[in-house]
Design a protein around this motif. Structure first.
Motif, PDB file in Angstrom:
ATOM      1  N   LEU A   1      22.544 -38.242 -19.445  1.00 52.84           N
ATOM      2  CA  LEU A   1      23.097 -37.428 -20.524  1.00 52.84           C
ATOM      3  C   LEU A   1      23.364 -35.988 -20.101  1.00 52.84           C
ATOM      4  CD1 LEU A   1      20.811 -38.622 -23.463  1.00 52.84           C
ATOM      5  CD2 LEU A   1      23.234 -39.140 -23.131  1.00 52.84           C
ATOM      6  N   MET A   2      22.594 -35.499 -19.163  1.00 50.25           N
ATOM      7  CA  MET A   2      22.675 -34.092 -18.783  1.00 50.25           C
ATOM      8  C   MET A   2      23.228 -33.959 -17.367  1.00 50.25           C
ATOM      9  SD  MET A   2      18.894 -33.081 -20.139  1.00 50.25           S
ATOM     10  CE  MET A   2      19.099 -31.317 -20.167  1.00 50.25           C
ATOM     11  N   PRO A   3      24.407 -33.378 -17.209  1.00 48.43           N
ATOM     12  CA  PRO A   3      24.954 -33.228 -15.864  1.00 48.43           C
ATOM     13  C   PRO A   3      24.076 -32.324 -14.995  1.00 48.43           C
ATOM     14  CG  PRO A   3      26.428 -32.279 -17.510  1.00 48.43           C
ATOM     15  CD  PRO A   3      25.286 -32.886 -18.241  1.00 48.43           C
ATOM     16  N   SER A   4      23.381 -31.387 -15.618  1.00 43.46           N
ATOM     17  CA  SER A   4      22.484 -30.510 -14.887  1.00 43.46           C
ATOM     18  C   SER A   4      21.132 -30.542 -15.594  1.00 43.46           C
ATOM     19  CB  SER A   4      23.044 -29.090 -14.882  1.00 43.46           C
ATOM     20  OG  SER A   4      22.108 -28.223 -14.317  1.00 43.46           O
TER      21      SER A   4
ATOM     22  N   THR B   1      18.003 -36.189  -4.055  1.00 41.31           N
ATOM     23  CA  THR B   1      17.900 -34.792  -4.485  1.00 41.31           C
ATOM     24  C   THR B   1      18.668 -34.592  -5.794  1.00 41.31           C
ATOM     25  OG1 THR B   1      19.895 -34.093  -3.325  1.00 41.31           O
ATOM     26  CG2 THR B   1      17.809 -34.038  -2.071  1.00 41.31           C
ATOM     27  N   PRO B   2      18.402 -33.484  -6.491  1.00 42.62           N
ATOM     28  CA  PRO B   2      19.162 -33.219  -7.722  1.00 42.62           C
ATOM     29  C   PRO B   2      20.674 -33.176  -7.504  1.00 42.62           C
ATOM     30  CG  PRO B   2      17.225 -31.832  -7.674  1.00 42.62           C
ATOM     31  CD  PRO B   2      17.306 -32.532  -6.332  1.00 42.62           C
ATOM     32  N   SER B   3      21.126 -32.621  -6.378  1.00 43.49           N
ATOM     33  CA  SER B   3      22.581 -32.569  -6.154  1.00 43.49           C
ATOM     34  C   SER B   3      23.161 -33.961  -5.914  1.00 43.49           C
ATOM     35  CB  SER B   3      22.924 -31.621  -5.005  1.00 43.49           C
ATOM     36  OG  SER B   3      22.340 -32.059  -3.807  1.00 43.49           O
ATOM     37  N   GLU B   4      22.437 -34.827  -5.204  1.00 43.17           N
ATOM     38  CA  GLU B   4      22.906 -36.200  -5.014  1.00 43.17           C
ATOM     39  C   GLU B   4      22.945 -36.939  -6.349  1.00 43.17           C
ATOM     40  OE1 GLU B   4      21.276 -37.215  -0.538  1.00 43.17           O
ATOM     41  OE2 GLU B   4      19.840 -37.244  -2.191  1.00 43.17           O
ATOM     42  N   ILE B   5      21.961 -36.703  -7.184  1.00 41.99           N
ATOM     43  CA  ILE B   5      21.895 -37.359  -8.493  1.00 41.99           C
ATOM     44  C   ILE B   5      23.032 -36.886  -9.381  1.00 41.99           C
ATOM     45  CG2 ILE B   5      20.510 -37.600 -10.594  1.00 41.99           C
ATOM     46  CD1 ILE B   5      18.025 -37.314  -8.641  1.00 41.99           C
ATOM     47  N   SER B   6      23.267 -35.574  -9.433  1.00 41.28           N
ATOM     48  CA  SER B   6      24.356 -35.084 -10.291  1.00 41.28           C
ATOM     49  C   SER B   6      25.708 -35.561  -9.790  1.00 41.28           C
ATOM     50  CB  SER B   6      24.312 -33.564 -10.437  1.00 41.28           C
ATOM     51  OG  SER B   6      24.592 -32.931  -9.226  1.00 41.28           O
ATOM     52  N   GLY B   7      25.864 -35.711  -8.466  1.00 43.90           N
ATOM     53  CA  GLY B   7      27.110 -36.260  -7.927  1.00 43.90           C
ATOM     54  C   GLY B   7      27.323 -37.697  -8.359  1.00 43.90           C
ATOM     55  N   LEU B   8      26.257 -38.501  -8.334  1.00 46.03           N
ATOM     56  CA  LEU B   8      26.368 -39.893  -8.775  1.00 46.03           C
ATOM     57  C   LEU B   8      26.634 -39.956 -10.271  1.00 46.03           C
ATOM     58  CD1 LEU B   8      26.328 -42.894  -8.105  1.00 46.03           C
ATOM     59  CD2 LEU B   8      23.831 -42.848  -8.376  1.00 46.03           C
ATOM     60  N   VAL B   9      25.972 -39.087 -11.057  1.00 44.84           N
ATOM     61  CA  VAL B   9      26.230 -39.045 -12.507  1.00 44.84           C
ATOM     62  C   VAL B   9      27.712 -38.771 -12.753  1.00 44.84           C
ATOM     63  CG1 VAL B   9      25.832 -37.726 -14.636  1.00 44.84           C
ATOM     64  CG2 VAL B   9      23.898 -38.389 -13.211  1.00 44.84           C
TER      65      VAL B   9
ATOM     66  N   ARG C   1      30.297 -39.338 -10.787  1.00 45.81           N
ATOM     67  CA  ARG C   1      31.105 -40.497 -10.397  1.00 45.81           C
ATOM     68  C   ARG C   1      30.983 -41.622 -11.419  1.00 45.81           C
ATOM     69  NH1 ARG C   1      28.518 -41.150  -4.864  1.00 45.81           N
ATOM     70  NH2 ARG C   1      29.043 -43.319  -5.193  1.00 45.81           N
ATOM     71  N   LEU C   2      29.758 -41.876 -11.883  1.00 47.53           N
ATOM     72  CA  LEU C   2      29.557 -42.932 -12.883  1.00 47.53           C
ATOM     73  C   LEU C   2      30.263 -42.605 -14.187  1.00 47.53           C
ATOM     74  CD1 LEU C   2      25.795 -43.649 -12.196  1.00 47.53           C
ATOM     75  CD2 LEU C   2      27.669 -45.283 -11.879  1.00 47.53           C
ATOM     76  N   GLN C   3      30.132 -41.364 -14.641  1.00 44.39           N
ATOM     77  CA  GLN C   3      30.772 -40.971 -15.895  1.00 44.39           C
ATOM     78  C   GLN C   3      32.282 -40.995 -15.780  1.00 44.39           C
ATOM     79  OE1 GLN C   3      28.942 -37.231 -16.930  1.00 44.39           O
ATOM     80  NE2 GLN C   3      27.184 -38.247 -17.850  1.00 44.39           N
ATOM     81  N   SER C   4      32.803 -40.671 -14.614  1.00 46.69           N
ATOM     82  CA  SER C   4      34.240 -40.702 -14.397  1.00 46.69           C
ATOM     83  C   SER C   4      34.779 -42.130 -14.527  1.00 46.69           C
ATOM     84  CB  SER C   4      34.558 -40.146 -13.008  1.00 46.69           C
ATOM     85  OG  SER C   4      35.902 -40.333 -12.686  1.00 46.69           O
ATOM     86  N   GLN C   5      34.027 -43.092 -14.000  1.00 47.66           N
ATOM     87  CA  GLN C   5      34.493 -44.470 -14.034  1.00 47.66           C
ATOM     88  C   GLN C   5      34.092 -45.207 -15.316  1.00 47.66           C
ATOM     89  OE1 GLN C   5      34.406 -46.535 -10.417  1.00 47.66           O
ATOM     90  NE2 GLN C   5      34.670 -48.538 -11.340  1.00 47.66           N
ATOM     91  N   TYR C   6      32.885 -44.930 -15.841  1.00 48.87           N
ATOM     92  CA  TYR C   6      32.353 -45.713 -16.957  1.00 48.87           C
ATOM     93  C   TYR C   6      32.169 -44.932 -18.251  1.00 48.87           C
ATOM     94  CZ  TYR C   6      31.359 -49.100 -13.323  1.00 48.87           C
ATOM     95  OH  TYR C   6      31.477 -50.003 -12.297  1.00 48.87           O
ATOM     96  N   GLY C   7      32.364 -43.631 -18.239  1.00 47.07           N
ATOM     97  CA  GLY C   7      32.117 -42.828 -19.429  1.00 47.07           C
ATOM     98  C   GLY C   7      30.642 -42.462 -19.520  1.00 47.07           C
ATOM     99  N   ARG C   8      30.270 -41.866 -20.621  1.00 46.37           N
ATOM    100  CA  ARG C   8      28.875 -41.439 -20.837  1.00 46.37           C
ATOM    101  C   ARG C   8      27.969 -42.650 -20.956  1.00 46.37           C
ATOM    102  NH1 ARG C   8      28.189 -36.278 -19.904  1.00 46.37           N
ATOM    103  NH2 ARG C   8      29.716 -34.933 -20.836  1.00 46.37           N
TER     104      ARG C   8
END
Length: 131
Positions: free
Chosen positions: A60-63, A112-120, A122-129
């Motif tokens: 839910l939280m990008p950061s 790491t937090p940056s790897e996690i936010s990057g995956l979030v 990518r996931l949101q871009s393809q699948y939405g929230r």
């Protein structure tokens, strides 16, 4: 970004194969952890399942400023659920460092937090929230 899975891990009806340990800053140099079983065929799929599960704070939280990282371990281990052998300390620059006490575990990945936010992202871009 296209993911290689046919069915996203959070939509699968299968047993959990991985354990995740989310580490957060509790203040005063302390940390908290939350452990949970997740589905997936590799550590990235396991992390995606954690991120996209309904109600996931990370999805839910990008950061998420309190986030230290997420440790993904292949296999479900009740000892790890109750008290994972993870050491968390700050380095001389004040950054969090995560170490696994059981060094002989080859199936453990630290995100790491940056790897996690990057995956979030990518996931949101393809699948939405998250659902």
């Amino acid at each position: 970004m296209t993911f290689t899975w046919k069915i996203p891990p959070w939509e699968r009806f299968e047993d959990c194969k991985y354990l995740t340990v989310m580490l957060t800053d509790a203040g005063a140099g302390q940390f908290r952890f939350t452990s949970e079983g997740v589905r997936g065929d590799d550590p990235i799929e396991a992390l995606a399942d954690l991120l996209m599960t309904p109600g996931s704070l990370l999805g839910l939280m990008p950061s998420y400023p309190a986030l230290i990282g997420v440790v993904v371990r292949r296999g479900i281990d009740s000892t790890w659920i109750a008290e994972p052998p993870i050491q968390v300390d700050r380095d001389d620059r004040g950054r969090w460092q995560v170490a696994i006490a059981e060094a002989d575990l080859p199936d453990v990945t630290v995100f790491t937090p940056s790897e996690i936010s990057g995956l979030v992202s990518r996931l949101q871009s393809q699948y939405g929230r998250t659902h």
